[in-house]
Write an enzyme that holds these catalytic residues in place. Structure first.
Site, PDB file in Angstrom:
ATOM      1  N   GLU A 182      77.850 -78.034 -28.438  1.00 19.48           N
ATOM      2  CA  GLU A 182      77.041 -77.745 -27.240  1.00 19.48           C
ATOM      3  C   GLU A 182      77.456 -76.358 -26.768  1.00 19.48           C
ATOM      4  O   GLU A 182      78.478 -76.206 -26.110  1.00 19.48           O
ATOM      5  CB  GLU A 182      77.339 -78.792 -26.148  1.00 19.48           C
ATOM      6  CG  GLU A 182      76.999 -80.214 -26.531  1.00 19.48           C
ATOM      7  CD  GLU A 182      75.504 -80.467 -26.524  1.00 19.48           C
ATOM      8  OE1 GLU A 182      74.743 -79.643 -25.985  1.00 19.48           O
ATOM      9  OE2 GLU A 182      75.094 -81.490 -27.099  1.00 19.48           O
ATOM     10  N   CYS A 208      75.742 -73.574 -18.392  1.00 19.02           N
ATOM     11  CA  CYS A 208      75.133 -73.180 -19.672  1.00 19.02           C
ATOM     12  C   CYS A 208      73.616 -73.099 -19.529  1.00 19.02           C
ATOM     13  O   CYS A 208      72.970 -72.237 -20.125  1.00 19.02           O
ATOM     14  CB  CYS A 208      75.533 -74.154 -20.775  1.00 19.02           C
ATOM     15  SG  CYS A 208      75.269 -75.865 -20.321  1.00 19.02           S
ATOM     16  N   GLU A 228      74.626 -63.702 -23.126  1.00 15.76           N
ATOM     17  CA  GLU A 228      74.677 -64.650 -22.014  1.00 15.76           C
ATOM     18  C   GLU A 228      75.515 -64.016 -20.893  1.00 15.76           C
ATOM     19  O   GLU A 228      76.670 -63.638 -21.114  1.00 15.76           O
ATOM     20  CB  GLU A 228      75.342 -65.956 -22.483  1.00 15.76           C
ATOM     21  CG  GLU A 228      75.458 -66.998 -21.395  1.00 15.76           C
ATOM     22  CD  GLU A 228      76.225 -68.252 -21.842  1.00 15.76           C
ATOM     23  OE1 GLU A 228      77.190 -68.142 -22.612  1.00 15.76           O
ATOM     24  OE2 GLU A 228      75.842 -69.348 -21.406  1.00 15.76           O
TER      25      GLU A 228
END
Ligand code: NAP
Length: 458
Positions: free
Chosen positions: A229, A263, A360
């Protein structure tokens, strides 16, 4: 990293340090968890379901203690820590209520005989978890595997060791058998050794691509099943028919919940030209009304980031973006606190050749893009190495559903920001990883789908 220290990001003071385990302690943990796996193979799921309800109750009754250590170690608002504890209690209850039925044998119509498959435990699972939701990340792996009968060895992030320790203690105090979850402050070499041990049968990691690639490589080398993940650069598409009030509601915390360290936080806000100025104005109003301070205080709405290092990294990314043509539409004034505070910022004009375009930005920075129409919004959304979550904001459900189906992510929320619940699967595609946590998909992550066929029974 793996230098386990509790450092309060509000004060930058270290308040606890922890040692790595000895080889003997690791061996003891492997022996204990493996023995429990063997024992659980002969026990009914219903007994563990009962214990999992007790764990849920314990989390609720010890909410204050758990929430406080999470806030002290990684700086999130106390209110958010408390919400996290309650969510985890609900996850435990959900698996306790539904696990047994979901693990029932599945019949397989076949002309060769009476066939079905069992869903059985496989063995001990190593869980490597990140700091951003210190309890939730662990419970997402622990609760389903507890029901299945796979004990957990936990390697938590280096900056939340107190949260990891308390999680293990609460599970134990709730009455779960010794070895249900053992927390070890492993260094990276020890992680590889644990993965190589034959008693470990699965590896679950939530974290960055860097951590994911390294742990997945070790797991792959040993032919151990893994779930990854990983990070996200989630697009948030605002279509021309988006409702103003809905936008105000959703944008209120889409980029600032957990100080943007989620996230699935809405990192890339992609807006069709008709709505661009409106979205910028809403975001500016949200960001400028935040109140910095001690995350333990109820009046604080702007918390520090999880560490000084994370703050410095985000600043470097913003500087790099600006040096390559991005514009700062708005930034919160300098914060007069000594902790790891980052002034939330809204960036525009990020061209595809900007080095931060595909990165990110893990903190309170909204990247806002202006596009011509739906098609351009979809293309920009999909122009990413990541594929975790996404949002589509539109007052026309069919319109939103049509656009959602074209986005290359594992999850899409229509008219909302990221969402999580025990019954909903969580996970992504592309560099956001593989496998799913939560729901029945998470329950089956480390299950042996054991075929049984009686060829004399047709
Ligand atoms: P990270 O550095 O990858 O850490 C995650 C875990 O992996 C930690 O326990 C870490 O230990 C360990 N780790 C890191 N590098 C390792 C290596 N080379 N070998 C062995 N173990 C290693 O992740 P992070 O930066 O702390 O967490 C934030 C990231 O997680 C973001 O990218 C975020 O998007 C992602 N995330 C994804 C999800 C999801 O469900 N998809 C959910 C939450 C967060 P140490 O702390 O000791 O380094």
């Amino acid at each position: 990293m793996a230098n386990y220290q509790s450092i309060n990001p509000y004060t930058n003071e270290t308040f606890a340090t922890y040692d790595h385990p000895t080889a003997t302690q690791i061996e003891e943990a492997l022996t204990l968890t493996h023995a429990l796996y063997k024992k659980w193979r002969h026990e009914a799921v219903s007994e563990r379901a009962q214990q999992l309800h007790q764990i849920a109750d314990k989390l609720r009754s010890e909410k204050a203690e758990m929430a406080k250590i999470m806030t002290l170690e990684m700086g999130k608002l106390l209110k958010e820590s408390e919400e996290e504890v309650l969510l985890c209690a609900n996850i435990c209850d959900w698996y306790a209520d539904h696990g047994e039925a979901l693990l029932a044998p599945t019949p397989l119509p076949s002309s060769l005989g009476n066939a079905y498959y069992l869903k059985q435990a496989t063995g001990v699972v190593l869980a490597c978890e990140p700091w951003n939701f210190p309890l939730y990340q662990v419970i997402r792996v622990f609760a389903p595997n507890f029901i299945v009968g796979n004990p957990i060895i936990l390697k938590h992030a280096h900056n939340v060791p107190g949260s990891a320790k308390l999680t293990a203690q609460l599970i134990h105090r709730a009455g779960a058998p010794e070895g249900s979850l053992i927390n070890l402050f492993l260094d990276y070499d020890q992680i590889a050794q644990v993965i190589a041990d034959p008693r470990i049968q699965g590896v679950a990691l939530t974290g960055s691509e860097r951590g994911g690639a390294s742990v997945a490589e070790s797991a792959g080398k040993e032919l151990k099943k893994s779930t990854m993940e990983l990070g996200g650069n989630d697009p948030f598409l605002v279509l021309a028919d988006a409702d103003h009030d809905q936008l105000v509601k959703v944008l209120a915390d889409a980029r600032t919940y957990n100080m943007g360290q989620v996230c699935t936080s809405s990192k890339r806000i992609i807006v069709v030209k008709e709505k661009y100025d409106e979205v910028l104005s809403i975001l500016k109003s949200v960001f400028s009304s935040l109140k910095p301070g001690d995350p333990l205080k109820a009046t604080t709405t702007l918390a520090p980031m999880n560490s000084q290092g994370a703050k410095d990294k985000l600043q470097r990314q913003v500087d790099l973006g600006v040096a390559n043509g991005a514009k700062i539409f708005y930034q919160y004034p300098k914060i007069d606190e000594k902790g790891a505070f980052f002034s939330p910022a809204i960036l525009t004009d990020i061209a595809p050749d900007n080095p931060i375009f595909d990165d990110e930005l893990f903190g309170p920075v909204a990247e806002v893009y202006k596009v011509e129409d739906d098609q351009a919004a979809i293309e920009l959304a999909n122009n990413s190495s990541y594929g975790l979550g996404s949002s589509v904001i539109s007052s026309n459900h069919d319109h939103a559903a049509k656009v959602s189906a074209q986005i290359e992510t594992g999850m899409t929320v229509i008219n909302g920001r990221w969402i999580t619940a025990p019954e909903l699967p969580f996970g992504g595609v592309k560099k956001s990883g593989y496998g799913r946590e939560l729901s029945q998909l998470g329950l089956y992550a480390f299950v042996n789908e054991h075929l049984v066929i009686d060829v004399t029974q047709k």
